[in-house]
Scaffold this motif. Sequence first.
Motif, PDB file in Angstrom:
ATOM      1  N   ARG A 195      -6.207  -9.081 -14.422  1.00 17.51           N
ATOM      2  CA  ARG A 195      -6.299  -7.724 -14.962  1.00 17.51           C
ATOM      3  C   ARG A 195      -7.312  -6.933 -14.137  1.00 17.51           C
ATOM      4  NH1 ARG A 195      -5.619 -10.888 -19.667  1.00 17.51           N
ATOM      5  NH2 ARG A 195      -3.816 -10.226 -20.922  1.00 17.51           N
ATOM      6  N   SER A 196      -6.798  -6.030 -13.342  1.00 21.47           N
ATOM      7  CA  SER A 196      -7.671  -5.215 -12.499  1.00 21.47           C
ATOM      8  C   SER A 196      -7.923  -3.875 -13.174  1.00 21.47           C
ATOM      9  CB  SER A 196      -7.029  -4.995 -11.125  1.00 21.47           C
ATOM     10  OG  SER A 196      -7.792  -4.091 -10.364  1.00 21.47           O
ATOM     11  N   PRO A 197      -9.183  -3.465 -13.301  1.00 24.34           N
ATOM     12  CA  PRO A 197      -9.487  -2.180 -13.949  1.00 24.34           C
ATOM     13  C   PRO A 197      -9.336  -0.995 -13.013  1.00 24.34           C
ATOM     14  CG  PRO A 197     -11.516  -3.268 -13.300  1.00 24.34           C
ATOM     15  CD  PRO A 197     -10.407  -4.207 -12.932  1.00 24.34           C
ATOM     16  N   LYS A 198      -8.940  -1.235 -11.768  1.00 23.79           N
ATOM     17  CA  LYS A 198      -8.919  -0.149 -10.796  1.00 23.79           C
ATOM     18  C   LYS A 198      -7.971   0.975 -11.198  1.00 23.79           C
ATOM     19  CE  LYS A 198      -8.066  -2.592  -7.120  1.00 23.79           C
ATOM     20  NZ  LYS A 198      -7.815  -2.881  -5.692  1.00 23.79           N
ATOM     21  N   ALA A 199      -6.756   0.618 -11.590  1.00 21.68           N
ATOM     22  CA  ALA A 199      -5.775   1.651 -11.918  1.00 21.68           C
ATOM     23  C   ALA A 199      -6.218   2.515 -13.101  1.00 21.68           C
ATOM     24  CB  ALA A 199      -4.412   1.014 -12.184  1.00 21.68           C
ATOM     25  N   PRO A 200      -6.660   1.927 -14.241  1.00 23.44           N
ATOM     26  CA  PRO A 200      -7.154   2.780 -15.331  1.00 23.44           C
ATOM     27  C   PRO A 200      -8.349   3.632 -14.931  1.00 23.44           C
ATOM     28  CG  PRO A 200      -6.681   0.576 -16.146  1.00 23.44           C
ATOM     29  CD  PRO A 200      -6.581   0.509 -14.668  1.00 23.44           C
ATOM     30  N   LYS A 252      -0.669  -5.269 -15.676  1.00 20.76           N
ATOM     31  CA  LYS A 252      -0.303  -4.193 -14.765  1.00 20.76           C
ATOM     32  C   LYS A 252       0.197  -2.987 -15.554  1.00 20.76           C
ATOM     33  CE  LYS A 252       1.143  -7.435 -11.150  1.00 20.76           C
ATOM     34  NZ  LYS A 252       2.286  -7.886 -10.313  1.00 20.76           N
ATOM     35  N   LEU A 253       0.079  -1.820 -14.914  1.00 19.94           N
ATOM     36  CA  LEU A 253       0.582  -0.603 -15.534  1.00 19.94           C
ATOM     37  C   LEU A 253       2.097  -0.508 -15.361  1.00 19.94           C
ATOM     38  CD1 LEU A 253      -1.931   2.216 -14.540  1.00 19.94           C
ATOM     39  CD2 LEU A 253      -1.699   1.076 -16.730  1.00 19.94           C
ATOM     40  N   PRO A 254       2.821  -0.078 -16.392  1.00 22.26           N
ATOM     41  CA  PRO A 254       4.254   0.159 -16.216  1.00 22.26           C
ATOM     42  C   PRO A 254       4.479   1.347 -15.294  1.00 22.26           C
ATOM     43  CG  PRO A 254       3.532   0.868 -18.396  1.00 22.26           C
ATOM     44  CD  PRO A 254       2.367   0.140 -17.775  1.00 22.26           C
ATOM     45  N   LEU A 255       5.574   1.307 -14.557  1.00 26.88           N
ATOM     46  CA  LEU A 255       5.847   2.351 -13.568  1.00 26.88           C
ATOM     47  C   LEU A 255       6.003   3.714 -14.229  1.00 26.88           C
ATOM     48  CD1 LEU A 255       6.445   3.081 -10.625  1.00 26.88           C
ATOM     49  CD2 LEU A 255       8.850   2.514 -11.047  1.00 26.88           C
ATOM     50  N   LEU A 295      -6.468  19.991   3.761  1.00 26.82           N
ATOM     51  CA  LEU A 295      -6.132  19.266   4.977  1.00 26.82           C
ATOM     52  C   LEU A 295      -6.239  17.749   4.791  1.00 26.82           C
ATOM     53  CD1 LEU A 295      -7.894  21.508   7.652  1.00 26.82           C
ATOM     54  CD2 LEU A 295      -5.440  21.332   7.190  1.00 26.82           C
ATOM     55  N   MET A 296      -7.191  17.321   3.976  1.00 27.63           N
ATOM     56  CA  MET A 296      -7.377  15.890   3.776  1.00 27.63           C
ATOM     57  C   MET A 296      -6.555  15.346   2.607  1.00 27.63           C
ATOM     58  SD  MET A 296     -11.178  15.897   2.024  1.00 27.63           S
ATOM     59  CE  MET A 296     -11.153  14.232   1.412  1.00 27.63           C
ATOM     60  N   LEU A 297      -5.853  16.216   1.888  1.00 21.27           N
ATOM     61  CA  LEU A 297      -5.147  15.808   0.676  1.00 21.27           C
ATOM     62  C   LEU A 297      -4.132  14.691   0.902  1.00 21.27           C
ATOM     63  CD1 LEU A 297      -4.788  16.343  -2.337  1.00 21.27           C
ATOM     64  CD2 LEU A 297      -3.097  18.095  -1.777  1.00 21.27           C
ATOM     65  N   PRO A 298      -3.236  14.765   1.912  1.00 23.27           N
ATOM     66  CA  PRO A 298      -2.256  13.680   2.079  1.00 23.27           C
ATOM     67  C   PRO A 298      -2.909  12.325   2.307  1.00 23.27           C
ATOM     68  CG  PRO A 298      -1.638  15.596   3.387  1.00 23.27           C
ATOM     69  CD  PRO A 298      -3.027  15.837   2.882  1.00 23.27           C
ATOM     70  N   TYR A 299      -3.964  12.300   3.119  1.00 20.45           N
ATOM     71  CA  TYR A 299      -4.613  11.030   3.440  1.00 20.45           C
ATOM     72  C   TYR A 299      -5.457  10.526   2.263  1.00 20.45           C
ATOM     73  CZ  TYR A 299      -3.192  12.899   7.911  1.00 20.45           C
ATOM     74  OH  TYR A 299      -2.447  13.448   8.927  1.00 20.45           O
ATOM     75  N   LEU A 300      -6.030  11.464   1.510  1.00 23.48           N
ATOM     76  CA  LEU A 300      -6.785  11.070   0.323  1.00 23.48           C
ATOM     77  C   LEU A 300      -5.870  10.405  -0.698  1.00 23.48           C
ATOM     78  CD1 LEU A 300      -9.420  11.122  -1.314  1.00 23.48           C
ATOM     79  CD2 LEU A 300      -8.770  13.388  -2.142  1.00 23.48           C
ATOM     80  N   ILE A 301      -4.695  10.994  -0.916  1.00 23.39           N
ATOM     81  CA  ILE A 301      -3.749  10.403  -1.855  1.00 23.39           C
ATOM     82  C   ILE A 301      -3.278   9.041  -1.363  1.00 23.39           C
ATOM     83  CG2 ILE A 301      -1.415  10.673  -2.799  1.00 23.39           C
ATOM     84  CD1 ILE A 301      -1.944  13.589  -3.135  1.00 23.39           C
ATOM     85  N   THR A 302      -3.091   8.898  -0.053  1.00 19.97           N
ATOM     86  CA  THR A 302      -2.683   7.609   0.506  1.00 19.97           C
ATOM     87  C   THR A 302      -3.724   6.537   0.214  1.00 19.97           C
ATOM     88  OG1 THR A 302      -1.489   8.745   2.279  1.00 19.97           O
ATOM     89  CG2 THR A 302      -1.971   6.415   2.599  1.00 19.97           C
ATOM     90  N   VAL A 303      -4.994   6.860   0.461  1.00 19.63           N
ATOM     91  CA  VAL A 303      -6.065   5.881   0.230  1.00 19.63           C
ATOM     92  C   VAL A 303      -6.167   5.533  -1.246  1.00 19.63           C
ATOM     93  CG1 VAL A 303      -8.551   5.529   0.349  1.00 19.63           C
ATOM     94  CG2 VAL A 303      -7.362   6.562   2.276  1.00 19.63           C
ATOM     95  N   LEU A 304      -6.137   6.547  -2.111  1.00 18.26           N
ATOM     96  CA  LEU A 304      -6.246   6.292  -3.546  1.00 18.26           C
ATOM     97  C   LEU A 304      -5.068   5.469  -4.049  1.00 18.26           C
ATOM     98  CD1 LEU A 304      -7.523   9.738  -4.878  1.00 18.26           C
ATOM     99  CD2 LEU A 304      -8.817   7.612  -4.690  1.00 18.26           C
ATOM    100  N   ALA A 305      -3.881   5.753  -3.546  1.00 18.94           N
ATOM    101  CA  ALA A 305      -2.692   5.031  -4.010  1.00 18.94           C
ATOM    102  C   ALA A 305      -2.757   3.569  -3.625  1.00 18.94           C
ATOM    103  CB  ALA A 305      -1.434   5.687  -3.440  1.00 18.94           C
ATOM    104  N   VAL A 306      -3.082   3.294  -2.359  1.00 17.53           N
ATOM    105  CA  VAL A 306      -3.068   1.913  -1.883  1.00 17.53           C
ATOM    106  C   VAL A 306      -4.277   1.131  -2.388  1.00 17.53           C
ATOM    107  CG1 VAL A 306      -3.116   0.458   0.172  1.00 17.53           C
ATOM    108  CG2 VAL A 306      -1.729   2.525   0.144  1.00 17.53           C
ATOM    109  N   ALA A 307      -5.465   1.751  -2.326  1.00 14.82           N
ATOM    110  CA  ALA A 307      -6.674   1.028  -2.702  1.00 14.82           C
ATOM    111  C   ALA A 307      -6.932   1.035  -4.200  1.00 14.82           C
ATOM    112  CB  ALA A 307      -7.886   1.622  -1.977  1.00 14.82           C
ATOM    113  N   GLY A 308      -6.448   2.067  -4.886  1.00 19.42           N
ATOM    114  CA  GLY A 308      -6.770   2.186  -6.299  1.00 19.42           C
ATOM    115  C   GLY A 308      -5.659   1.809  -7.238  1.00 19.42           C
TER     116      GLY A 308
END
Length: 431
Positions: free
Chosen positions: A25-30, A102-105, A400-413
């Motif tokens: 159980r990873s708390p990252k997503a919540p 895990k979180l449901p999709l 300007l940084m929004l696409p890459y910020l979302i990428t990092v948050l999605a993969v890492a978080g």
Amino acid sequence: MSAETAAPVVPAAHAPIVLEKAIVRSPKAPVILGVFALLALLAAFAFPRTGTTRFGLSTSRDSIQLDPIPVSTQPVVAVIAVLLALLAILAAVIVARGRTGKLPLWLTIVFAVLFVVAFLTWAVADGLLPFTGLLVGALGVSTPLIFGALGGVLSERVGVVNVAIEGQLLFGAFSAALVGVATGSAAAALIAAAVAGMLVSFVLAAFSIKYLVDQVIVGVVLNVLVTGLTTFLAGVIDVDKIPASARFATVPIPLLSEIPVVGPLLFRHSLIVYFMYIAVFAVWFGLNKTRWGLRLRAVGEHPKAADTVGINVGRTRFWNVSLAGAIAGIGGAYLALDAIGLFSKEMTNGAGFIALAAVIFGRWDPVRAVLAALLFGFATSLQNSLSAAGVTAVPKEFLLMLPYLITVLAVAGLVGQVRGPAAAGKPYIKS
């Protein structure tokens, strides 16, 4: 007691031990959802914006023109912010008490849609946002990412880590532009892009499968090699004037293209985009419903077992990695022959790495990877749309940084702890 009726007695010390799979159980997503909910609450109550936000649903080419939808900025943002906070609490409860941890999709998708609506309503207060244009632009930006993600899924599901998606996209774009200028044929240019992507995959497959070189290193080297090679050749050969006959024009589908919102979004594109729809279904169906897909997945999960039942592991990996490169090369052709209409050095601008992130975020599933690619494409289109609309509430640097910020948050978080194909990145040596 007779031998026939005697039951064997198994000593307790030798009783079979049943191992239960531990739930991680990873708390990252919540936590990530909670942060976004907090941002929405701050926007609604600490930095409120009054006025009316209008969402445009029609483009200038639509035969059926719809009036923009007006919404009251502050009440809508406040209500959605409260809903986001409740969804974040629900996510924490599900992760803490759920069977899978895990979180449901569906929860992630609903949260993302609500947050985007709240953000757009707040950012474009007292303005007009061409919402349909935003979605059309998102699909256009996502198209090369989807082709790259499909290639990445195929390659990694068969056991070869594909870091060279960037190089496959870039070489595909250059080859499409070169052949388009030379022949004036869009079909020939598209085939050339697929062959170019396949050639990059040939090198990746040969070094990683036959010579057992580290797959990540080979992929990185190929990206650098293709970048340098295309930059040099573009300076020697004029590939920035692709004739109109070699470009893919928009082909609206009769009747369907006139449906408000849905028509411009899905049925008013070039043939490459329509081919993308077919490719997504074909990869999903092939991986999950055919013998080819079963063999591919077996080689990527347990190559020794696949070898035992007569599957040639090396050959299966080689040709499927080549197929993955061809698909990614077509994504490069879209950039040169449709989206931009010319070739410029390093024109992929990191799209291959975002496609690789989509593969991981999508858990190596073609449908999930496509959804992830659409998310990243939407972030880029959002940046362009807000800049064009003259939005000043959000700093330009953040857009300007929004696409890459979302990428990092999605993969890492949000992606949490995932396991890719068991044999991905591991060379197979036949014993």
